[in-house]
Design a protein around this motif. Sequence first.
Motif, PDB file in Angstrom:
ATOM      1  N   LEU A  62      43.465  41.033  45.313  1.00 41.41           N
ATOM      2  CA  LEU A  62      42.995  41.783  46.470  1.00 41.41           C
ATOM      3  C   LEU A  62      41.794  42.651  46.117  1.00 41.41           C
ATOM      4  CD1 LEU A  62      46.436  42.773  48.028  1.00 41.41           C
ATOM      5  CD2 LEU A  62      44.882  40.952  48.759  1.00 41.41           C
ATOM      6  N   ARG A  63      41.786  43.210  44.886  1.00 41.77           N
ATOM      7  CA  ARG A  63      40.623  43.995  44.450  1.00 41.77           C
ATOM      8  C   ARG A  63      39.398  43.096  44.312  1.00 41.77           C
ATOM      9  NH1 ARG A  63      44.498  46.904  41.266  1.00 41.77           N
ATOM     10  NH2 ARG A  63      44.157  45.492  39.509  1.00 41.77           N
ATOM     11  N   ARG A  64      39.604  41.904  43.745  1.00 39.46           N
ATOM     12  CA  ARG A  64      38.475  40.980  43.624  1.00 39.46           C
ATOM     13  C   ARG A  64      37.945  40.589  44.994  1.00 39.46           C
ATOM     14  NH1 ARG A  64      39.939  35.963  40.215  1.00 39.46           N
ATOM     15  NH2 ARG A  64      37.733  35.528  40.632  1.00 39.46           N
ATOM     16  N   ALA A  65      38.852  40.334  45.927  1.00 44.01           N
ATOM     17  CA  ALA A  65      38.428  39.979  47.277  1.00 44.01           C
ATOM     18  C   ALA A  65      37.640  41.118  47.922  1.00 44.01           C
ATOM     19  CB  ALA A  65      39.643  39.624  48.127  1.00 44.01           C
ATOM     20  N   ALA A  66      38.093  42.349  47.690  1.00 44.30           N
ATOM     21  CA  ALA A  66      37.428  43.508  48.298  1.00 44.30           C
ATOM     22  C   ALA A  66      36.010  43.676  47.783  1.00 44.30           C
ATOM     23  CB  ALA A  66      38.247  44.769  48.040  1.00 44.30           C
ATOM     24  N   ARG A  67      35.742  43.174  46.563  1.00 41.34           N
ATOM     25  CA  ARG A  67      34.393  43.296  45.995  1.00 41.34           C
ATOM     26  C   ARG A  67      33.422  42.259  46.564  1.00 41.34           C
ATOM     27  NH1 ARG A  67      37.370  44.464  41.072  1.00 41.34           N
ATOM     28  NH2 ARG A  67      37.136  42.299  40.378  1.00 41.34           N
ATOM     29  N   ILE A  68      33.936  41.266  47.278  1.00 41.36           N
ATOM     30  CA  ILE A  68      33.076  40.243  47.883  1.00 41.36           C
ATOM     31  C   ILE A  68      32.551  40.791  49.205  1.00 41.36           C
ATOM     32  CG2 ILE A  68      32.963  37.885  48.770  1.00 41.36           C
ATOM     33  CD1 ILE A  68      35.299  37.203  46.898  1.00 41.36           C
ATOM     34  N   THR A  69      31.247  40.960  49.305  1.00 40.71           N
ATOM     35  CA  THR A  69      30.666  41.658  50.449  1.00 40.71           C
ATOM     36  C   THR A  69      30.423  40.758  51.653  1.00 40.71           C
ATOM     37  OG1 THR A  69      28.442  41.290  49.549  1.00 40.71           O
ATOM     38  CG2 THR A  69      29.552  43.359  48.958  1.00 40.71           C
ATOM     39  N   VAL A  70      30.402  39.438  51.446  1.00 36.54           N
ATOM     40  CA  VAL A  70      30.177  38.503  52.553  1.00 36.54           C
ATOM     41  C   VAL A  70      31.534  38.124  53.139  1.00 36.54           C
ATOM     42  CG1 VAL A  70      29.217  36.277  53.239  1.00 36.54           C
ATOM     43  CG2 VAL A  70      28.073  37.643  51.470  1.00 36.54           C
ATOM     44  N   ASP A  71      31.729  38.403  54.414  1.00 34.83           N
ATOM     45  CA  ASP A  71      33.031  38.200  55.034  1.00 34.83           C
ATOM     46  C   ASP A  71      33.536  36.769  54.871  1.00 34.83           C
ATOM     47  OD1 ASP A  71      33.010  40.824  55.821  1.00 34.83           O
ATOM     48  OD2 ASP A  71      32.461  40.413  57.915  1.00 34.83           O
ATOM     49  N   GLU A  72      32.673  35.799  55.105  1.00 35.17           N
ATOM     50  CA  GLU A  72      33.087  34.394  55.022  1.00 35.17           C
ATOM     51  C   GLU A  72      33.521  34.036  53.608  1.00 35.17           C
ATOM     52  OE1 GLU A  72      31.496  30.151  56.736  1.00 35.17           O
ATOM     53  OE2 GLU A  72      30.027  31.452  55.768  1.00 35.17           O
ATOM     54  N   GLU A  73      32.785  34.507  52.606  1.00 33.91           N
ATOM     55  CA  GLU A  73      33.155  34.208  51.216  1.00 33.91           C
ATOM     56  C   GLU A  73      34.451  34.906  50.830  1.00 33.91           C
ATOM     57  OE1 GLU A  73      31.930  32.079  48.791  1.00 33.91           O
ATOM     58  OE2 GLU A  73      31.117  31.320  50.673  1.00 33.91           O
ATOM     59  N   ARG A  74      34.656  36.136  51.326  1.00 32.77           N
ATOM     60  CA  ARG A  74      35.911  36.837  51.044  1.00 32.77           C
ATOM     61  C   ARG A  74      37.086  36.058  51.620  1.00 32.77           C
ATOM     62  NH1 ARG A  74      35.422  40.867  54.141  1.00 32.77           N
ATOM     63  NH2 ARG A  74      33.910  41.917  52.805  1.00 32.77           N
ATOM     64  N   ALA A  75      36.938  35.569  52.851  1.00 32.15           N
ATOM     65  CA  ALA A  75      38.010  34.798  53.483  1.00 32.15           C
ATOM     66  C   ALA A  75      38.284  33.519  52.703  1.00 32.15           C
ATOM     67  CB  ALA A  75      37.639  34.476  54.929  1.00 32.15           C
ATOM     68  N   ARG A  76      37.239  32.877  52.192  1.00 31.05           N
ATOM     69  CA  ARG A  76      37.425  31.642  51.426  1.00 31.05           C
ATOM     70  C   ARG A  76      38.128  31.915  50.098  1.00 31.05           C
ATOM     71  NH1 ARG A  76      31.440  28.870  52.517  1.00 31.05           N
ATOM     72  NH2 ARG A  76      31.969  27.964  54.558  1.00 31.05           N
ATOM     73  N   PHE A  77      37.787  33.015  49.461  1.00 30.38           N
ATOM     74  CA  PHE A  77      38.479  33.386  48.224  1.00 30.38           C
ATOM     75  C   PHE A  77      39.967  33.568  48.495  1.00 30.38           C
ATOM     76  CE2 PHE A  77      40.364  36.689  45.616  1.00 30.38           C
ATOM     77  CZ  PHE A  77      40.033  36.300  44.327  1.00 30.38           C
TER      78      PHE A  77
END
Length: 245
Positions: free
Chosen positions: A55-70
């Motif tokens: 969840l911390r790694r996901a939170a560091r992804i600033t692009v919404d679409e890329e965060r959702a894919r992760f």
Amino acid sequence: MTQWSLAWQQPSGALGERLRPLLDAHVWRIPLSRVLAPGSADVYGLLGELSDEELRRAARITVDEERARFLASHVALRDVLSGYTPEALRFTRDGDRPVLAGASGIEFSLSRSGGLALIAVTSGVRVGVDVEEIREVDHDGLAARTLRPEEAAAVREPVTFFRYWTCKEAYLKVDGRGLAGLPGPSFTLTGGEVSFEDSPEWTITELDAGSGHAAALAVPARPVTVRAFDWLPRPARAHRKGGVS
């Protein structure tokens, strides 16, 4: 032989029984938009099983679409692996490699690019998988920096570079050296099983991941039968929280 087929909609322990130690590799093709799509509430619930680190790694992804894919790729990983072992899923690390804790013998590899993820599963032997969305890149420059001279000379367009790259990446995921191990051994692409004279005991296979993607699987054993399935949502089962990167 590699065969794409529909996944079992409700896999059970039978999946583990179909996975012969040292002899089989299963590859799952996962459109990430399907994992967390509206209406897939059961699978969506697996978000609650992700580790704090994920969840911390996901939170560091600033692009919404890329965060959702992760998030979708890690949810799908739990869904797939739960079909191979009755044990609660607990993750740890073997050097740089994420592995399942316990004595199940199940090995896995996860790769994602663009809107597609691949998950490879074996028993009793390491496995590496890589998928890349084919896109316009400086293929000549990248090939010169990352491939062997004879391989770089064969690169004429991005698709050939990514075919070589996925073979290298899949191999290095098993080898454990990561990108520091480039250019790695010399491969000859065949459109199927890759010629790999340096280590004939390995199986390296190009996978048909679909239009616009290159993909490859690596297993340090042979012969290996590769079966590949399209992932479908299914009811989530109870999982124990555990992290994987």
